[in-house]
Each structure stands twice: as C-alpha cells, then as structure tokens.
Design a protein around this motif. Structure first.
Motif, PDB file in Angstrom:
ATOM      1  N   GLU A  60       9.006  32.603  27.335  1.00 37.69           N
ATOM      2  CA  GLU A  60       9.303  31.950  28.610  1.00 37.69           C
ATOM      3  C   GLU A  60       8.937  30.470  28.599  1.00 37.69           C
ATOM      4  OE1 GLU A  60       7.282  33.915  31.749  1.00 37.69           O
ATOM      5  OE2 GLU A  60       8.307  35.847  31.455  1.00 37.69           O
ATOM      6  N   ILE A  61       7.949  30.092  27.787  1.00 35.05           N
ATOM      7  CA  ILE A  61       7.454  28.710  27.836  1.00 35.05           C
ATOM      8  C   ILE A  61       7.750  27.915  26.569  1.00 35.05           C
ATOM      9  CG2 ILE A  61       5.639  29.281  29.501  1.00 35.05           C
ATOM     10  CD1 ILE A  61       3.618  29.225  27.191  1.00 35.05           C
ATOM     11  N   ILE A  62       8.370  28.563  25.570  1.00 31.77           N
ATOM     12  CA  ILE A  62       8.683  27.862  24.318  1.00 31.77           C
ATOM     13  C   ILE A  62      10.146  27.427  24.332  1.00 31.77           C
ATOM     14  CG2 ILE A  62       8.958  28.079  21.818  1.00 31.77           C
ATOM     15  CD1 ILE A  62       6.544  29.941  21.814  1.00 31.77           C
ATOM     16  N   GLU A  63      10.361  26.110  24.254  1.00 25.51           N
ATOM     17  CA  GLU A  63      11.715  25.584  24.077  1.00 25.51           C
ATOM     18  C   GLU A  63      12.074  25.576  22.610  1.00 25.51           C
ATOM     19  OE1 GLU A  63      13.659  21.210  24.235  1.00 25.51           O
ATOM     20  OE2 GLU A  63      12.750  21.859  26.124  1.00 25.51           O
ATOM     21  N   SER A  64      11.133  25.123  21.748  1.00 24.32           N
ATOM     22  CA  SER A  64      11.364  25.099  20.303  1.00 24.32           C
ATOM     23  C   SER A  64      10.044  24.936  19.578  1.00 24.32           C
ATOM     24  CB  SER A  64      12.309  23.954  19.918  1.00 24.32           C
ATOM     25  OG  SER A  64      11.744  22.698  20.270  1.00 24.32           O
ATOM     26  N   GLU A  65      10.024  25.358  18.315  1.00 26.35           N
ATOM     27  CA  GLU A  65       8.852  25.167  17.463  1.00 26.35           C
ATOM     28  C   GLU A  65       8.989  23.836  16.743  1.00 26.35           C
ATOM     29  OE1 GLU A  65       7.244  28.449  14.889  1.00 26.35           O
ATOM     30  OE2 GLU A  65       7.723  27.003  13.297  1.00 26.35           O
ATOM     31  N   ILE A  66       7.976  22.975  16.897  1.00 21.86           N
ATOM     32  CA  ILE A  66       7.986  21.661  16.247  1.00 21.86           C
ATOM     33  C   ILE A  66       7.369  21.728  14.864  1.00 21.86           C
ATOM     34  CG2 ILE A  66       7.282  19.253  16.480  1.00 21.86           C
ATOM     35  CD1 ILE A  66       6.937  19.756  19.487  1.00 21.86           C
ATOM     36  N   ARG A  67       6.190  22.319  14.770  1.00 19.72           N
ATOM     37  CA  ARG A  67       5.474  22.480  13.507  1.00 19.72           C
ATOM     38  C   ARG A  67       5.045  23.943  13.374  1.00 19.72           C
ATOM     39  NH1 ARG A  67       6.882  17.871  13.473  1.00 19.72           N
ATOM     40  NH2 ARG A  67       5.665  15.966  13.118  1.00 19.72           N
ATOM     41  N   PRO A  68       5.204  24.570  12.227  1.00 19.07           N
ATOM     42  CA  PRO A  68       5.749  24.002  10.992  1.00 19.07           C
ATOM     43  C   PRO A  68       7.269  23.859  11.017  1.00 19.07           C
ATOM     44  CG  PRO A  68       5.195  26.304  10.667  1.00 19.07           C
ATOM     45  CD  PRO A  68       4.709  25.941  12.042  1.00 19.07           C
ATOM     46  N   GLY A  69       7.941  24.468  11.997  1.00 18.43           N
ATOM     47  CA  GLY A  69       9.393  24.351  12.115  1.00 18.43           C
ATOM     48  C   GLY A  69      10.071  25.656  11.753  1.00 18.43           C
ATOM     49  N   PRO A  70      11.171  25.982  12.412  1.00 20.97           N
ATOM     50  CA  PRO A  70      11.832  27.281  12.198  1.00 20.97           C
ATOM     51  C   PRO A  70      12.359  27.491  10.791  1.00 20.97           C
ATOM     52  CG  PRO A  70      13.199  25.798  13.549  1.00 20.97           C
ATOM     53  CD  PRO A  70      11.865  25.146  13.415  1.00 20.97           C
ATOM     54  N   GLU A  71      12.516  26.405  10.024  1.00 24.44           N
ATOM     55  CA  GLU A  71      13.013  26.544   8.652  1.00 24.44           C
ATOM     56  C   GLU A  71      11.932  27.030   7.694  1.00 24.44           C
ATOM     57  OE1 GLU A  71      11.161  22.535   8.977  1.00 24.44           O
ATOM     58  OE2 GLU A  71      12.458  23.775  10.247  1.00 24.44           O
ATOM     59  N   VAL A  72      10.665  27.005   8.131  1.00 26.48           N
ATOM     60  CA  VAL A  72       9.550  27.440   7.281  1.00 26.48           C
ATOM     61  C   VAL A  72       9.358  28.932   7.508  1.00 26.48           C
ATOM     62  CG1 VAL A  72       7.109  27.135   6.746  1.00 26.48           C
ATOM     63  CG2 VAL A  72       8.485  25.162   7.421  1.00 26.48           C
ATOM     64  N   LEU A  73       9.899  29.741   6.591  1.00 31.16           N
ATOM     65  CA  LEU A  73       9.946  31.186   6.813  1.00 31.16           C
ATOM     66  C   LEU A  73       9.232  31.999   5.741  1.00 31.16           C
ATOM     67  CD1 LEU A  73      13.676  31.554   7.982  1.00 31.16           C
ATOM     68  CD2 LEU A  73      11.619  31.767   9.389  1.00 31.16           C
ATOM     69  N   SER A  74       9.403  31.651   4.485  1.00 29.83           N
ATOM     70  CA  SER A  74       8.845  32.476   3.402  1.00 29.83           C
ATOM     71  C   SER A  74       7.333  32.303   3.315  1.00 29.83           C
ATOM     72  CB  SER A  74       9.468  32.073   2.063  1.00 29.83           C
ATOM     73  OG  SER A  74       9.044  30.763   1.695  1.00 29.83           O
ATOM     74  N   ASP A  75       6.677  33.261   2.665  1.00 26.08           N
ATOM     75  CA  ASP A  75       5.237  33.146   2.448  1.00 26.08           C
ATOM     76  C   ASP A  75       4.901  31.881   1.678  1.00 26.08           C
ATOM     77  OD1 ASP A  75       4.893  35.491   3.794  1.00 26.08           O
ATOM     78  OD2 ASP A  75       4.204  36.659   2.062  1.00 26.08           O
ATOM     79  N   GLU A  76       5.723  31.564   0.685  1.00 24.59           N
ATOM     80  CA  GLU A  76       5.475  30.374  -0.125  1.00 24.59           C
ATOM     81  C   GLU A  76       5.545  29.114   0.738  1.00 24.59           C
ATOM     82  OE1 GLU A  76       7.590  32.777  -0.839  1.00 24.59           O
ATOM     83  OE2 GLU A  76       6.592  33.717  -2.565  1.00 24.59           O
ATOM     84  N   ALA A  77       6.530  29.052   1.625  1.00 28.69           N
ATOM     85  CA  ALA A  77       6.672  27.876   2.489  1.00 28.69           C
ATOM     86  C   ALA A  77       5.534  27.799   3.496  1.00 28.69           C
ATOM     87  CB  ALA A  77       8.016  27.922   3.207  1.00 28.69           C
ATOM     88  N   LEU A  78       5.106  28.951   4.014  1.00 28.06           N
ATOM     89  CA  LEU A  78       3.993  28.947   4.961  1.00 28.06           C
ATOM     90  C   LEU A  78       2.699  28.534   4.278  1.00 28.06           C
ATOM     91  CD1 LEU A  78       4.813  32.161   7.030  1.00 28.06           C
ATOM     92  CD2 LEU A  78       4.698  29.819   7.922  1.00 28.06           C
ATOM     93  N   ILE A  79       2.468  29.003   3.050  1.00 25.93           N
ATOM     94  CA  ILE A  79       1.263  28.596   2.318  1.00 25.93           C
ATOM     95  C   ILE A  79       1.299  27.097   2.038  1.00 25.93           C
ATOM     96  CG2 ILE A  79       0.058  28.788   0.107  1.00 25.93           C
ATOM     97  CD1 ILE A  79       0.777  31.796   0.147  1.00 25.93           C
ATOM     98  N   ALA A  80       2.459  26.584   1.696  1.00 22.91           N
ATOM     99  CA  ALA A  80       2.578  25.137   1.476  1.00 22.91           C
ATOM    100  C   ALA A  80       2.251  24.370   2.745  1.00 22.91           C
ATOM    101  CB  ALA A  80       3.989  24.804   0.989  1.00 22.91           C
ATOM    102  N   ASP A  81       2.701  24.892   3.883  1.00 22.12           N
ATOM    103  CA  ASP A  81       2.384  24.251   5.163  1.00 22.12           C
ATOM    104  C   ASP A  81       0.891  24.324   5.455  1.00 22.12           C
ATOM    105  OD1 ASP A  81       3.204  23.194   7.904  1.00 22.12           O
ATOM    106  OD2 ASP A  81       2.196  25.057   8.457  1.00 22.12           O
ATOM    107  N   ILE A  82       0.271  25.459   5.146  1.00 22.29           N
ATOM    108  CA  ILE A  82      -1.172  25.613   5.368  1.00 22.29           C
ATOM    109  C   ILE A  82      -1.939  24.598   4.522  1.00 22.29           C
ATOM    110  CG2 ILE A  82      -3.123  27.162   4.934  1.00 22.29           C
ATOM    111  CD1 ILE A  82      -1.154  29.482   5.728  1.00 22.29           C
ATOM    112  N   ARG A  83      -1.556  24.436   3.271  1.00 21.57           N
ATOM    113  CA  ARG A  83      -2.241  23.459   2.409  1.00 21.57           C
ATOM    114  C   ARG A  83      -1.984  22.024   2.888  1.00 21.57           C
ATOM    115  NH1 ARG A  83      -4.539  25.790  -1.912  1.00 21.57           N
ATOM    116  NH2 ARG A  83      -3.689  27.743  -2.760  1.00 21.57           N
ATOM    117  N   ALA A  84      -0.817  21.776   3.433  1.00 19.76           N
ATOM    118  CA  ALA A  84      -0.454  20.417   3.831  1.00 19.76           C
ATOM    119  C   ALA A  84      -1.056  20.013   5.174  1.00 19.76           C
ATOM    120  CB  ALA A  84       1.068  20.287   3.890  1.00 19.76           C
ATOM    121  N   ARG A  85      -1.296  20.984   6.066  1.00 20.64           N
ATOM    122  CA  ARG A  85      -1.672  20.611   7.433  1.00 20.64           C
ATOM    123  C   ARG A  85      -3.027  21.149   7.886  1.00 20.64           C
ATOM    124  NH1 ARG A  85       0.686  21.794  11.890  1.00 20.64           N
ATOM    125  NH2 ARG A  85       1.586  23.787  11.231  1.00 20.64           N
TER     126      ARG A  85
END
Length: 538
Positions: A443-468
């Motif tokens: 109801e309150i989410i218009e869109s995800e800014i970070r990490p972003g909807p394109e970040v889906l796989s475990d590998e991409a999420l781990i990369a985001d965790i290390r980066a942010r």
C-alpha cells in the motif's frame, strides 16, 4: 600532582555511571577525565540533532577503518562520541538490552556473575521506564526510557502489520520477557530532550565536592609503578599534566580508545609495542583483538504516502517542526528516525533471533554513510527498511599505528570474513523482499530504489550487501573479559590480568557482542563495575 582515590578515563556511557556511583557516599575522591568538551550543545540535546553530531568536528572522533576486504575494499566510517556523555550523546537513542542468552553466554565463557539473572537487577536499577515497572523493567532509576508508540510516524502501522503478515509476532517490549518480534523502539529521551549517560548520571552528581570532571583532557598514557597503575598522564591544551590514583585507575574510554591507551602505555602485543619504540610493561597480545561490530544495510523505497521527507525537506516544513519543538518539545525533532524495530530468525533452524530490523519513515539516497543530514532527506516521499546481524562471527583487531597518542589507531574489523555472516545477511535481504510484498507494505511502496528490482539472484544480492553494508556503530570486545589470562584482557571483576589497580569498565570488555544496540548493556557494565569496585574497596 593532584591525587584522587579513583581516576576514570572517559566520560562516556560507562564512565558517567562510575563517576556517579563511586562518588555517591562522599567517602571517595573521584576524578573523571574526558577528551571532549561539554554536552551543553543544541545538536546533542535535541534528539534528532544526532544527524549533525555524526560528523561533527569537535563532538566526534570520526574514525575510519582500514579498507575492508569483505566490503570490496571500502573503508567504514565509525562515529564515536568525543564529548561528555560519549557516544550516548550522539547515538540514535534506541534502548535495547540484548537477549538473556547473550549474558548466559558470557557466564558460559568463564565469567561468573555475568549471567542474565545476575545483570538483570542492574538493568532494572539503571532505568526509569515510563511505561512502568514489572519483573523485567525498572522505574525510578537515572536513565529515562520513553515509549514512542503513540507518536511514531503513521507509516509505522503499515510496517507493523506487514511484519505480522510476514510471520513475525507483535512485541510491545523488546526489553521484557522476550526480544523476538516486531514493534516500536523505546528511546532514551526525557521530556523532549536526549537523556544521555551524562544527563542521567553525571549531571545529578556534578555538584559533589568529591567529584572533579576534567574536560578537554586527552589521556596519553597510564602511569605505572612496576606492575601497579598509579595515575594518568594527559594533555590539556598545550600542557602535559599528571593525576595520581590512590586506589585505582579505571579505563572507560570505549572499544577504540581503551585498547589504544593500553597499548600506548606498554600493555599489549610486545612486537607491536617495540615496533613503535614503546617499553613493554606487560605482554598482553589480546589487547585490541576480538573486535566485534554489527553491520547492516537498508532497502530504500519511494512511498505512495507522505513521509518525514515531506516534513523535513522543504524550508517551511523545517520551520514548522522547529517551532513546534521549541514551543512544545514534541514532534519529529523530539524523536529518533529509527522508529520501527524488530528481531527475528532468518531461518527456522535458529534457536533465537539473529537479525535486527529497522523502519525509518525517511530516506537518503545521496548520503555518504556517516554524513546523513537528518534534516535534509530526499526531495520525494521515501522510507527505508533495514537489517543488521545480531551475532556476527567475523572478528577484527585494533592497533596503534605510532607512539603518538593523538594519531588514530589502525582499525580492521574484517567484516564479512566468514561465510556464515554473508549467508545470514543474504537471508536478511530475502526477508526484506518478503516483507515488501505484504499487503500493508504494498500500500505504501511506489517502487524499490535500492538495491533495485533488477537485483534478484543470490549472487547479485550478495554483491549489493558487500557494496552497501556498513557499521551500525556498535564496536566492542577489544579488551575482552575472561578467567583465562592467555585468552582475555580483564578478569570477571574487570581487573586487567597481570596488573594491579587497573580496571576496564566499558564495551571493550564484552567477550561476545550482545544482540542489538549497545548503549544499554554498556551502561549496565558501568553499574555492575561500580558495585565490583566498591565491594573490593570494602
């Protein structure tokens, strides 16, 4: 040379407690040395002012770690309070004791007297919980604990309902019967102002004739007579001065400055000390090791509903809430932006909660960590939901980089150096995504800014965790407590192994990090430490 019974280094979360309790009966002459200055500062006293103090040139040590391999070589920013009240004067004021199992674990590591049943009376003694007393909570103590349930931002209700839909239980008190569940944080404020350790403990004791608080006094080394600590050398302005302790020297300078001061004083790894031309008073290689800290990351969202961004970003909004605060000591400026909280298990195999939750009705997509101006959020409605690990297994270390007491130490926290920590935070990221898909959150989410909807796989999420990911500013453990002198720095009575008349009383003595924010357990250590010192004096 001035003489006192007790000389305390550091007017922080534990040092303020010690100054109050050791001087209370009038029999002991107590000196409290603080490298920083007065806490009579607008940004310290106004609760949301911590956004300014987090990167303040005079109120903050502003430490930077070494490049962290697990963070892709990024440094981590560590704000630490350089002011009366220490980090309790610049923190986000969330009051969390930790889990009972944390303290039972301390006892199991060889520290009798530190189990949950042993420390609970000190937790109850220290607090004035405005929600009332019960078998877990205290009323009438020095530290005021405020329940913000009725004044939290309206979007917190969507967060709470979403958490329940995602499988969490509603918890009205994270410091009560259990820590597990989702709820609203309690904060250390009193009548619209921050209630720091200085407000709670030092201010009521400041008029005592047997207590002397020495500000702008940067401790440079502990003075020894053989193996006995007899005083402190410190610099105040351009002068190098000394102060003598008839009974004990007590280090309460925190998880960074206490081990740094010990090493500068000849107590530490002899190889390190000799490399910097320092005489070895006591070989103690564990000083500066066992460094632990919580780390976390946020998922940021654009909101369909107004958030604090809409209030704090435009000048007229800031003027409105500013006037409200000045006239009534209420409104957003009287709160922390960390309003919703929680503790949960990232998978069913866990025996207790291993992840902390945060909900803040505000967002900062352009902010550099440590530089967030809480009064200048994004120019659109946004909010963040974050997680941090409760029981990291990655251990770091801290070491002086020279014999110069004014040079910051070399800090290597070794974040994400174990696969367990990486997988645990990955599970936390998956939970945030699950939470965002619940009906109340959609109801309150218009869109995800970070990490972003394109970040889906475990590998991409781990990369985001290390980066942010970054520190949530809970360093501890660098002078760990334990019965075995070969594996710890202080004994269960907080006396430094192998030395006389020297104790450490602050978060550096934690043998294992506690679950959640560290200010409350650090104040508890101050309370219990004061009792141990007075018992030994008798």
């Amino acid at each position: 040379m001035d003489e006192f019974d007790y000389v305390i280094v550091g007017a922080g979360s534990a040092g303020c407690v010690l100054a109050n309790r050791l001087s209370a009966d009038g029999r002991h002459k107590v000196a409290l040395l603080e490298a920083g200055g007065s806490d009579l500062n607008f940004w310290v006293r106004m609760p949301i002012g911590y956004g300014k103090t987090f990167y303040h040139n005079t109120l903050n040590w502003k430490y930077l770690t070494e490049p962290v391999p697990g963070f892709d070589g990024r440094q981590s920013y560590w704000p630490r309070g350089r002011v009366v009240g220490g980090s309790s004067s610049i923190n986000a004021m969330v009051f969390i004791r930790g889990q009972a199992q944390d303290f039972d674990g301390w006892r199991a590591l060889g520290n009798p007297g530190w189990a949950y049943e042993d420390v609970l009376p000190f937790f109850k003694r220290m607090e004035d919980n405005l929600s009332g007393a019960d078998q877990w909570r205290g009323r009438g103590g020095p530290l005021t604990i405020t329940n913000i349930e009725d004044v939290a931002h309206p979007l917190c209700q969507n967060y709470l309902a979403g958490g329940v839909e995602a499988g969490l239980v509603r918890n009205q008190d994270f410091n009560g019967a259990t820590q597990e569940g989702i709820g609203i944080y309690q904060i250390t404020t009193r009548k619209g102002f921050r209630c720091s350790a200085a407000t709670a403990y030092l201010a009521p004791a400041s008029a005592r004739s047997n207590l002397r608080v020495i500000k702008a006094a940067h401790a440079t080394r502990v003075l020894f007579d053989g193996k006995r600590a007899v005083g402190i050398e410190y610099r105040q302005g351009s002068e190098l001065r000394s102060i003598r302790a008839r009974r004990e020297v007590i280090l309460s300078a925190g998880a960074v400055n206490t081990p740094q001061l010990l090493q500068l004083s000849g107590v530490g790894d002899p190889v390190l000390l000799r490399r910097h031309g320092l005489d070895v008073v006591l070989p103690a290689p564990n000083v500066g090791r066992n460094l632990q800290d919580h780390i976390g990351f946020d998922h940021l969202y654009k909101s369909t509903q107004p958030t604090l961004n809409d209030v704090l970003r435009p000048w007229w909004g800031r003027l409105k809430v500013g006037l409200r605060y000045v006239l009534t000591l209420s409104g957003p400026l009287s709160l922390s932006v960390n309003q919703g909280g929680g503790f949960f298990r990232t998978n069913p195999g866990r025996t207790r909660p291993n992840m902390q939750l945060y909900f803040s009705p505000v967002s900062y997509t352009r902010a550099v960590p440590g530089k967030r101006a809480l009064m200048s959020p994004d120019p659109f409605a946004g909010f963040l939901v974050g997680v941090s690990n409760c029981h990291p297994t990655s251990l770091g270390q801290l070491a002086i980089r020279s014999a110069d007491p004014f040079a910051p130490p070399e800090i290597q926290p070794n974040y994400l150096s174990t696969e367990e920590d990486v997988q645990e935070l990955l599970e936390g990221a998956h939970f945030l995504r699950r939470l965002a898909k619940t009906g109340p959150m959609r109801e309150i989410i218009e869109s995800e800014i970070r990490p972003g909807p394109e970040v889906l796989s475990d590998e991409a999420l781990i990369a985001d965790i290390r980066a942010r990911s970054g520190s949530v500013f809970h360093p501890c453990g660098t002078c760990a407590m334990g019965a075995d002198a070969s594996a710890s720095v202080v004994d269960p009575r907080l006396r430094v192994h192998g030395l006389e008349s020297l104790r450490v009383v602050d978060a550096s003595i934690f043998p294992r990090i506690t679950s959640g924010n560290l200010n409350a357990p650090t104040i508890m250590v101050g309370e219990k430490g004061a009792d141990l010192i007075l018992e030994d004096a008798r």
